[in-house]
Design an enzyme around this catalytic site. Sequence first.
Site, PDB file in Angstrom:
ATOM      1  N   ARG A  68       3.742   6.133   2.066  1.00  0.00           N
ATOM      2  CA  ARG A  68       4.210   7.519   2.235  1.00  0.00           C
ATOM      3  C   ARG A  68       3.660   8.409   1.130  1.00  0.00           C
ATOM      4  O   ARG A  68       4.272   9.411   0.764  1.00  0.00           O
ATOM      5  CB  ARG A  68       5.735   7.564   2.229  1.00  0.00           C
ATOM      6  CG  ARG A  68       6.342   6.915   0.998  1.00  0.00           C
ATOM      7  CD  ARG A  68       7.828   6.937   1.056  1.00  0.00           C
ATOM      8  NE  ARG A  68       8.369   6.150  -0.037  1.00  0.00           N
ATOM      9  CZ  ARG A  68       9.645   5.902  -0.211  1.00  0.00           C
ATOM     10  NH1 ARG A  68      10.510   6.386   0.644  1.00  0.00           N
ATOM     11  NH2 ARG A  68      10.071   5.176  -1.211  1.00  0.00           N
ATOM     12  N   LYS A 108       4.044  12.425  -2.697  1.00  0.00           N
ATOM     13  CA  LYS A 108       4.926  11.355  -2.256  1.00  0.00           C
ATOM     14  C   LYS A 108       5.919  11.912  -1.237  1.00  0.00           C
ATOM     15  O   LYS A 108       6.635  12.871  -1.519  1.00  0.00           O
ATOM     16  CB  LYS A 108       5.697  10.750  -3.425  1.00  0.00           C
ATOM     17  CG  LYS A 108       6.609   9.598  -3.009  1.00  0.00           C
ATOM     18  CD  LYS A 108       7.306   8.965  -4.190  1.00  0.00           C
ATOM     19  CE  LYS A 108       8.218   7.834  -3.742  1.00  0.00           C
ATOM     20  NZ  LYS A 108       8.935   7.210  -4.884  1.00  0.00           N
ATOM     21  N   GLY A 120       0.792  -1.228   0.000  1.00  0.00           N
ATOM     22  CA  GLY A 120       0.000   0.000   0.000  1.00  0.00           C
ATOM     23  C   GLY A 120       0.821   1.273   0.000  1.00  0.00           C
ATOM     24  O   GLY A 120       2.046   1.255   0.086  1.00  0.00           O
ATOM     25  N   ASP A 170       3.967  -4.591  -7.396  1.00  0.00           N
ATOM     26  CA  ASP A 170       3.350  -3.387  -6.836  1.00  0.00           C
ATOM     27  C   ASP A 170       3.876  -2.118  -7.494  1.00  0.00           C
ATOM     28  O   ASP A 170       3.340  -1.031  -7.260  1.00  0.00           O
ATOM     29  CB  ASP A 170       3.564  -3.320  -5.319  1.00  0.00           C
ATOM     30  CG  ASP A 170       5.026  -3.375  -4.936  1.00  0.00           C
ATOM     31  OD1 ASP A 170       5.658  -4.419  -5.180  1.00  0.00           O
ATOM     32  OD2 ASP A 170       5.549  -2.388  -4.387  1.00  0.00           O
ATOM     33  N   ASN A 171       4.895  -2.246  -8.336  1.00  0.00           N
ATOM     34  CA  ASN A 171       5.445  -1.095  -9.052  1.00  0.00           C
ATOM     35  C   ASN A 171       5.120  -1.126 -10.539  1.00  0.00           C
ATOM     36  O   ASN A 171       5.639  -0.316 -11.301  1.00  0.00           O
ATOM     37  CB  ASN A 171       6.968  -1.030  -8.879  1.00  0.00           C
ATOM     38  CG  ASN A 171       7.389  -0.749  -7.455  1.00  0.00           C
ATOM     39  OD1 ASN A 171       6.649  -0.108  -6.713  1.00  0.00           O
ATOM     40  ND2 ASN A 171       8.545  -1.236  -7.062  1.00  0.00           N
TER      41      ASN A 171
END
Length: 591
Positions: free
Chosen positions: A177, A197, A174, A344-345
């Site tokens: 940041r 970010k 998730g 996840d990227n």
Amino acid sequence: MTRRIGFPFCFLIRRLHIPRLLLLCMTCQLVICSLLQPSLEGSANLLHLFSNKSNQEQSYCEAETRLASSLDFWTLSSENLIAVLPIDPVKENYVRKVKNCIFSIALPTPFKSRVHLVAVSKEVLEDILDLDLSVSETEDFIQLVSGEKIVFGSIPLAHRYGGHQFGIWADQLGDGRAHLIGIYMNRQGEKWELQLKGSGKTPYSRNGDGRAVLRSSVREFLCSEAMHYLGIPTSRAASLVVSDDEVWRDQFYNGSIVKERGAVVLRIAKSWFRIGSLEILAHYGELDLLRTLLDFIIREHFPSVDVKEPNRYVGFFSIVVSKTAQLIALWMSVGFAHGVCNTDNFSLLSITIDYGPFGFMEAYNPGFVPNTSDDERRYKIGNQANIGMFNLNKLLQAINPLLDPGQKQLTAQILEGYPVLYYKRFRELFKAKLGLLGETKGDDDLIAFLLQLMEEKEADFTMTFRQLSEITQSQLQELSIPQQFWALKMISKHKLFPVWVSQYLLRLKSNVNDSDSKRRERMTTVNPRYVLKNWMAESAVQKAERNDFSEVRLLQRVLQHPFQKHPAAERAGYSSPTPSWARDLRVSCSS
């Protein structure tokens, strides 16, 4: 079982000054109110409703094309997301396992110290966000892009997703940041999601502090913009701010913790959904929510797929496979290594996101790894195509529960076709880099031969192709390489270089209706003179840490025109050999 691929060829009102405790109490009410309001993406189109009489008399078209000169009536909205996708019912912001939702509400954490604006993208502000560049000089803007204030109507969200990291399921990850502060619809009718970010903790921060440091933020700002101007699909960066807040990092994971400065990048994309967005739902058996999210993504971002069609997921998957193949081929054509190609990227829209320990290859080496934490060299540049296949397979596994037997067979066949799609695009790109027109049987061998020479002589990847774009055929034929073509001169020391030159010049003769000047002009439009090499970024970072942002801004200007010779860039040595101090420079994952 997937097939392995070898390395190819080797608002409506002013921002509210509300105490943060009161704002926290209002959050639930804001959610309810937003859900009851009619759908409204952010815009600046209502700017002139409250202007003076002369402005009111302007035509509609004139009002539409004007840029907002302040943030007073510039709006964002999160409603397009939260009206359809469920929100975490827990409103407190603490680290936890989250289930049965797509987003959690999480407010950015303001910096305690003064915030400085490092850089902005004029194109992003004016062409995408409809903001005049002068707005970036206002205090309102600084507070917006640093997360200090929340635009009325916007509900900051942190996205829940999971993923495979270095090939292993990592469970819940998730936005640890990052805060999605809303959607903006610009005057072209485009929807863009704005994300901060480095803006503080969220429920997904795990053991992190929710901050990003200046070092990594400079790199992300510069590289996302550089990739855009190279013609590679990517998220964009609107602004970069830095504070004097202390952030502690073990940059190289060697026990040496150092104090760095916290920074925030305002980055934008059409969507931040990634493969891991679907994986987490499939993993926990949240299939109704998986279907809801997937249908939402198709409806919003895949217009060629009819969301009412039974085979819509097959169509969706086919597009993602094709575009992912094309994206990675584009990466390879400019020598770009992402560094952390976890699921996840990987964007479901097949754009480059989540810039971390990336690197542009300097000396040509298929084993190039820009990431110090990648001990097994999983994400070396020569393995990126294979990783693309691995990640797409994980995407297929995630959507498989929604497919019938026939659809499962179709999607498996689509995935099997990924290598062909990749190689076809790779071949097209490298033929263009060499100025080759038409089709000839030996083109693959000619490309492979050159790459072999480059690897054995450790020739600079970017400048070898650029200098081939600038040197004349007669200079090549005479094997008389002027010193200015230093990368080619390095390769010319290889004993097989004359053989390759003979084959290359012979192949160029088969270009129909071509000339040497046309070839060189054509090649200089596809072979950049400047890319963001690690040593260039590091030099800019070192100055930025001393509050000298001049090189960040110079690099930004240069990288906006990567195919054109820039006097200041030449003086800075950006097209010269890598300095000796930077030859072994690698990048940490710590950011």
